[in-house]
Write an enzyme that holds these catalytic residues in place. Structure first.
Site, short mmCIF file in Angstrom:
data_model
loop_
_atom_site.label_atom_id
_atom_site.label_comp_id
_atom_site.label_asym_id
_atom_site.label_seq_id
_atom_site.Cartn_x
_atom_site.Cartn_y
_atom_site.Cartn_z
N HIS A 122 0.81 -1.23 0.00
CA HIS A 122 0.00 0.00 0.00
C HIS A 122 0.84 1.28 0.00
O HIS A 122 0.33 2.34 0.33
CB HIS A 122 -0.97 -0.01 1.20
CG HIS A 122 -1.98 -1.12 1.11
ND1 HIS A 122 -2.64 -1.63 2.20
CD2 HIS A 122 -2.45 -1.82 0.03
CE1 HIS A 122 -3.46 -2.60 1.81
NE2 HIS A 122 -3.36 -2.74 0.51
N GLY A 190 -1.35 -9.70 12.48
CA GLY A 190 -1.86 -8.37 12.79
C GLY A 190 -2.61 -7.69 11.67
O GLY A 190 -2.50 -6.48 11.50
C1 BJW Z 1 -2.97 -6.78 16.55
C2 BJW Z 1 -2.47 -6.10 17.65
C3 BJW Z 1 -1.28 -6.57 18.19
C4 BJW Z 1 -4.29 -5.13 17.03
N1 BJW Z 1 -0.67 -7.62 17.64
N2 BJW Z 1 -2.35 -7.82 16.03
C5 BJW Z 1 -13.19 -7.43 -3.27
C6 BJW Z 1 -14.28 -7.45 -2.44
C7 BJW Z 1 -14.70 -6.29 -1.78
C8 BJW Z 1 -14.05 -5.08 -1.97
C9 BJW Z 1 -12.95 -5.06 -2.80
C10 BJW Z 1 -12.55 -6.22 -3.44
N3 BJW Z 1 -11.46 -5.92 -4.17
C11 BJW Z 1 -11.17 -4.60 -4.00
C12 BJW Z 1 -12.08 -4.06 -3.18
C13 BJW Z 1 -12.15 -2.65 -2.74
C14 BJW Z 1 -11.16 -2.31 -1.66
C15 BJW Z 1 -11.44 -3.17 -0.45
O1 BJW Z 1 -10.75 -4.12 -0.15
N4 BJW Z 1 -12.45 -2.81 0.31
C16 BJW Z 1 -12.81 -3.55 1.52
C17 BJW Z 1 -12.57 -2.67 2.74
C18 BJW Z 1 -14.23 -3.97 1.40
N5 BJW Z 1 -9.81 -2.47 -2.12
C19 BJW Z 1 -9.21 -1.53 -2.82
O2 BJW Z 1 -9.78 -0.51 -3.13
C20 BJW Z 1 -7.79 -1.77 -3.27
N6 BJW Z 1 -7.67 -1.53 -4.64
C21 BJW Z 1 -8.08 -2.38 -5.55
O3 BJW Z 1 -8.45 -3.49 -5.30
O4 BJW Z 1 -8.02 -1.88 -6.82
C22 BJW Z 1 -8.56 -2.63 -7.89
C23 BJW Z 1 -8.45 -1.79 -9.11
C24 BJW Z 1 -7.96 -2.35 -10.26
C25 BJW Z 1 -7.87 -1.58 -11.41
C26 BJW Z 1 -8.27 -0.25 -11.39
C27 BJW Z 1 -8.76 0.31 -10.24
C28 BJW Z 1 -8.85 -0.46 -9.09
C29 BJW Z 1 -6.85 -0.79 -2.58
C30 BJW Z 1 -6.75 -1.01 -1.14
C31 BJW Z 1 -5.90 0.06 -0.52
C32 BJW Z 1 -5.94 -0.01 0.98
N7 BJW Z 1 -5.38 1.12 1.49
C33 BJW Z 1 -5.45 1.33 2.92
C34 BJW Z 1 -5.37 2.81 3.19
C35 BJW Z 1 -4.01 3.32 3.08
C36 BJW Z 1 -4.08 4.71 3.52
C37 BJW Z 1 -3.13 4.99 4.59
O5 BJW Z 1 -2.59 4.12 5.30
O6 BJW Z 1 -2.95 6.16 4.72
O7 BJW Z 1 -4.44 0.56 3.57
S1 BJW Z 1 -6.93 0.76 3.69
C38 BJW Z 1 -6.19 0.31 5.22
O8 BJW Z 1 -6.50 -1.06 5.42
C39 BJW Z 1 -4.67 0.43 5.01
C40 BJW Z 1 -4.22 -0.90 5.53
O9 BJW Z 1 -2.97 -1.24 4.95
C41 BJW Z 1 -5.33 -1.82 5.16
C42 BJW Z 1 -5.38 -3.10 5.93
O10 BJW Z 1 -5.66 -2.84 7.27
P1 BJW Z 1 -4.97 -3.75 8.37
O11 BJW Z 1 -3.50 -3.65 8.26
O12 BJW Z 1 -5.53 -5.08 8.34
O13 BJW Z 1 -5.34 -2.95 9.72
P2 BJW Z 1 -6.70 -2.99 10.58
O14 BJW Z 1 -6.70 -1.79 11.42
O15 BJW Z 1 -7.86 -3.24 9.74
O16 BJW Z 1 -6.54 -4.29 11.48
C43 BJW Z 1 -5.56 -4.37 12.51
C44 BJW Z 1 -5.53 -5.79 13.03
O17 BJW Z 1 -4.50 -5.89 13.99
C45 BJW Z 1 -6.82 -6.23 13.74
O18 BJW Z 1 -7.20 -7.51 13.26
C46 BJW Z 1 -6.43 -6.31 15.20
O19 BJW Z 1 -7.12 -7.34 15.91
C47 BJW Z 1 -4.97 -6.62 15.11
N8 BJW Z 1 -4.17 -6.19 16.25
N9 BJW Z 1 -3.37 -5.11 18.01
C48 BJW Z 1 -1.26 -8.24 16.62
N10 BJW Z 1 -0.74 -5.97 19.31
#
Ligand code: BJW
Length: 248
Positions: A122, A190
């Site tokens: 990302h 995580g």
């Molecule tokens: C601990 C802990 C401890 C806490 N120890 N653990 C298919 C189905 C549905 C939707 C889509 C799909 N395909 C694509 C989509 C759309 C979308 C998507 O996925 N939406 C869903 C939310 C529904 N995806 C996209 O838009 C992606 N693009 C794409 O697919 O493009 C296709 C395309 C093709 C051609 C042309 C045009 C388009 C892009 C995704 C980009 C994600 N970006 C973000 C934002 C970045 C901004 C920023 O950081 O400033 O990235 S979203 C956000 O979520 C960020 C993260 O990297 C990402 C993942 O989150 P993560 O890391 O899992 O964090 P959390 O907070 O969710 O979870 C934390 C976890 O830690 C929890 O489980 C806790 O329990 C745990 N935890 N303490 C261990 N101590």
């Protein structure tokens, strides 16, 4: 699915056998460094949800507000250091000939801990990209800007981050997919496993026969397909599972 203690895991034996290993990390791996997770209550900024700010539409509407949010986050990340989970990941990188770390995090703490083989799905918070030329530059500014930062060509710069609805870098995604497709061991640490395409990588690895292990304090949509699930904080669990002890 089996719930195991760190001392009854197959991970040590698989690492000793030099199995091809892929490690997928999310915001939870940096939680104990003080970086707020994306979906936790701390992820809010002035009452706005990240989903409102991390989109190309938000940037088109109010680029200065989006930059202000990123500079605020940069300041927080700059004050954070890698924790034992990051160090354990870097240790694994040094141990295994065939290894790939894939992170959704943009904080660069894996590299700060010494990990070398890192795919940033990302983007990176310490980089900016020209909205006209697409060129990427290092950008370590943390002061909230008074106007939108500009490239040398005069066009607006944007954070080098993949926002919702934007495609991931094709080369990075291809490399991550290839690694998942050939993994023998996949560790998922995580991540809430709700954001695609990252969330599909462990599923792909599972389909092609990898042994999949989740480390997370909470259940996720992936938990049910994992061979082992360990509940707890990454900074405690990962070093314990790997038998890694940081040098004093
Ligand atoms: C601990 C802990 C401890 C806490 N120890 N653990 C298919 C189905 C549905 C939707 C889509 C799909 N395909 C694509 C989509 C759309 C979308 C998507 O996925 N939406 C869903 C939310 C529904 N995806 C996209 O838009 C992606 N693009 C794409 O697919 O493009 C296709 C395309 C093709 C051609 C042309 C045009 C388009 C892009 C995704 C980009 C994600 N970006 C973000 C934002 C970045 C901004 C920023 O950081 O400033 O990235 S979203 C956000 O979520 C960020 C993260 O990297 C990402 C993942 O989150 P993560 O890391 O899992 O964090 P959390 O907070 O969710 O979870 C934390 C976890 O830690 C929890 O489980 C806790 O329990 C745990 N935890 N303490 C261990 N101590």
């Amino acid at each position: 699915m089996e719930y195991r203690t760190p001392f009854a895991s197959r991970i040590p034996e698989m690492v000793r056998a030099r199995k091809r290993t892929v490690l997928l990390t999310g915001a939870g791996v940096s939680a104990e460094s003080g970086v707020p997770t994306f979906r936790g209550p701390d992820g809010l900024w002035r009452g706005r949800r990240p989903e409102e700010l991390a989109t190309p539409e938000a940037f088109a509407r109010d680029p200065l507000a989006v930059w202000a949010w990123y500079q605020w986050r940069r300041e927080r990340v700059a004050a954070c250091a890698p924790n034992p989970a990051h160090h354990a990941c870097a240790w694994l990188d040094r141990q295994l000939p065939e290894f790939q770390l894939i992170t959704q995090n943009v904080d660069a703490l894996h590299q700060a801990a010494g990990s070398r083989r890192v795919l940033e799905l990302h983007g990176c918070i310490w980089k900016a990209r020209c909205t006209r030329e697409g060129t990427v530059q290092e950008d370590r500014a943390t002061a909230i800007p008074e106007s939108v930062p500009r490239c040398g060509c005069g066009a607006a710069l944007r954070p080098h981050i993949v926002w919702f609805g934007e495609p991931l870098d094709g080369g990075v995604l291809a490399a991550a997919t290839a690694a998942a497709r050939t993994a023998e061991l996949m560790l998922v640490v995580g991540t809430s496993a709700v954001v695609e395409p990252a969330a599909s990588l462990p599923r792909l690895a599972r389909q092609v026969g990898a042994y999949v292990v989740e480390l997370n304090p909470e259940e996720t949509p992936l938990s049910a397909l994992c061979h082992e699930v360990h509940r707890g904080p990454a900074a405690e669990l990962l070093p314990a599972l790997l038998g890694y002890e940081a040098a004093p």
